[in-house]
Design an enzyme around this catalytic site. Sequence first.
Site, PDB file in Angstrom:
ATOM      1  CG  HIS A 216      -0.164   0.202   2.763  1.00 22.72           C
ATOM      2  ND1 HIS A 216       0.592  -0.469   2.971  1.00 22.72           N
ATOM      3  CD2 HIS A 216      -0.143   1.459   3.331  1.00 22.72           C
ATOM      4  CE1 HIS A 216       0.913  -0.397   4.152  1.00 22.72           C
ATOM      5  NE2 HIS A 216       0.621   1.133   4.343  1.00 22.72           N
TER       6      HIS A 216
HETATM    7  C1  UD1 Z   1      -2.332   5.021   6.196  1.00 28.12           C
HETATM    8  C2  UD1 Z   1      -1.095   5.660   6.830  1.00 28.12           C
HETATM    9  C3  UD1 Z   1       0.054   4.805   6.763  1.00 28.12           C
HETATM   10  C4  UD1 Z   1      -0.214   3.056   7.193  1.00 28.12           C
HETATM   11  C5  UD1 Z   1      -1.617   2.990   6.487  1.00 28.12           C
HETATM   12  C6  UD1 Z   1      -2.079   1.650   6.936  1.00 28.12           C
HETATM   13  C7  UD1 Z   1      -0.536   8.001   7.000  1.00 28.12           C
HETATM   14  C8  UD1 Z   1       0.384   9.047   6.420  1.00 28.12           C
HETATM   15  N1  UD1 Z   1      -0.483   6.778   6.241  1.00 28.12           N
HETATM   16  O1  UD1 Z   1      -2.007   5.033   4.632  1.00 28.12           O
HETATM   17  O2  UD1 Z   1       1.236   4.956   7.661  1.00 28.12           O
HETATM   18  O3  UD1 Z   1       0.701   2.257   6.948  1.00 28.12           O
HETATM   19  O4  UD1 Z   1      -2.892   3.755   6.628  1.00 28.12           O
HETATM   20  O5  UD1 Z   1      -3.148   1.186   6.178  1.00 28.12           O
HETATM   21  O6  UD1 Z   1      -1.314   8.399   7.869  1.00 28.12           O
HETATM   22  N2  UD1 Z   1      -9.483   4.365   2.032  1.00 28.12           N
HETATM   23  C9  UD1 Z   1     -10.515   3.812   1.950  1.00 28.12           C
HETATM   24  N3  UD1 Z   1     -10.927   3.199   3.008  1.00 28.12           N
HETATM   25  C10 UD1 Z   1     -10.605   3.662   4.344  1.00 28.12           C
HETATM   26  C11 UD1 Z   1      -9.429   4.406   4.341  1.00 28.12           C
HETATM   27  C12 UD1 Z   1      -8.766   4.723   3.251  1.00 28.12           C
HETATM   28  O7  UD1 Z   1     -11.011   3.236   0.710  1.00 28.12           O
HETATM   29  O8  UD1 Z   1     -10.992   3.189   5.315  1.00 28.12           O
HETATM   30  C13 UD1 Z   1      -8.718   4.802   0.742  1.00 28.12           C
HETATM   31  C14 UD1 Z   1      -9.118   6.158   0.514  1.00 28.12           C
HETATM   32  O9  UD1 Z   1      -9.120   6.230  -0.848  1.00 28.12           O
HETATM   33  C15 UD1 Z   1      -7.896   7.055   0.864  1.00 28.12           C
HETATM   34  C16 UD1 Z   1      -6.735   5.738   0.436  1.00 28.12           C
HETATM   35  O10 UD1 Z   1      -7.473   4.740   0.789  1.00 28.12           O
HETATM   36  O11 UD1 Z   1      -7.428   8.003   0.066  1.00 28.12           O
HETATM   37  C17 UD1 Z   1      -5.666   5.976   1.520  1.00 28.12           C
HETATM   38  O12 UD1 Z   1      -5.886   6.023   2.695  1.00 28.12           O
HETATM   39  P1  UD1 Z   1      -5.228   7.233   3.655  1.00 28.12           P
HETATM   40  O13 UD1 Z   1      -5.479   6.869   5.421  1.00 28.12           O
HETATM   41  O14 UD1 Z   1      -4.887   8.614   3.192  1.00 28.12           O
HETATM   42  O15 UD1 Z   1      -3.755   6.408   3.732  1.00 28.12           O
HETATM   43  P2  UD1 Z   1      -3.062   4.690   3.923  1.00 28.12           P
HETATM   44  O16 UD1 Z   1      -2.443   4.431   2.498  1.00 28.12           O
HETATM   45  O17 UD1 Z   1      -4.285   3.954   4.374  1.00 28.12           O
END
Ligand code: UD1
Length: 375
Positions: A216
Amino acid sequence: MKLFLIAGARPNFMKIAPLIHILDNHSTIKTTIIHTGQHYDKKMSTLFFDQLRIPEPKINLEVGSASHAVQTAKIMERFEKVCIDYIPDMVLVVGDVNSTIACSLVAKKLNIPVCHYEAGLRSGDRAMPEEINRLVTDAISDLYFTTCKDADNNLLREGIPAEKIFMVGNLMIDSLVNNLVRAENKNVKLHKINSNTHINFNDHFKSDKYAIMTFHRPSNIDDANTFRILIEQWLKISEKIPLIFPVHPRTLQNAKSFKLLKILSSAPHLHLIEPLGYLDFLAVMKDSLFIITDSGGIQEEATYLKIPCLTVRKNTERPITITEGSNRLVKPNKIIDNVNKILYGKIKMGHIPKYWDGKTAKRIVKILENTNHNN
Ligand code: UD1
């Protein structure tokens, strides 16, 4: 003492769970869980609360996804109101996600002491958003709970006084130890992505050789070329050994927007499945022949379980998983070479680092009790 425990994203939940359980009905420390809502999908959040038996948080800031600045700002704005209403005596943050830095900043500006669990980890790579979160959180915290000696050394080098640093071990391993038997007995269903069908893990994989994989990180899957190189490697690996791949929402989104989902879905033994719950992932991981990942926490879990782990990153903030554990760093185009080594029996098992023993939450609470007495 009124203690706020902050959790926002998936890897935070297994870190707060052991603390919540041990602090339940504590005579002097009253905990309130604050969920920032950084992760909100059932499979990224609620499922973890259920499986880790964490009570539903009284306060959910429901910030959702956005750019880093917007997400961090939204958490800060909403958390400040909560702090002003409830006036906690201390805020405990974990890990290195945006929720960690946002809540630390808010608390400190209100003169509320902050303690950081998993302090002192450094990848040395400031292009990683998590590294910025770690540096800033550690620059302003009051108490530092670390997982290993090299984290202590990083903090000391940055000028943190030794009396504020406590090497307590690994909360993630507490959760693992507490849940291994439950995971063992779980009937795990692997739900295929974009389909209503599932495979029963126990029937199809449990007694055979297979590997598990997670990806990811922006450095791997936000760039179409790197993503393509990775897919080539995964397809080749799946010809040698079945590969179970719970796909993170961010990874799925990018595969779609780069138009790579078709090729990614083309191999019969590369099993693309929905994200797994905590117990399900543990059940699948614990009997796997090896793990391929870019996650932080999985490097630690693999080390505890003594399963060879190939981490597809240039660096790691968890070097102890390499020097003592079963982990090694690999380049995107070299995964297959490393898999071949494992398949030919060149397996790195390592040993379990000091205090990764399931008793970390107890050590932290003891320190918090003394802090409480001093206040
Ligand atoms: C976040 C953390 C990362 C951690 C990871 C674990 C930061 C900077 N990053 O990254 O350190 O390793 O979580 O998963 O805090 N999304 C969904 N559903 C959700 C959450 C996210 O669909 O419940 C999608 C959204 O489109 C979002 C993307 O995933 O834009 C990324 O989510 P985000 O929380 O921004 O970062 P992660 O890549 O999950």
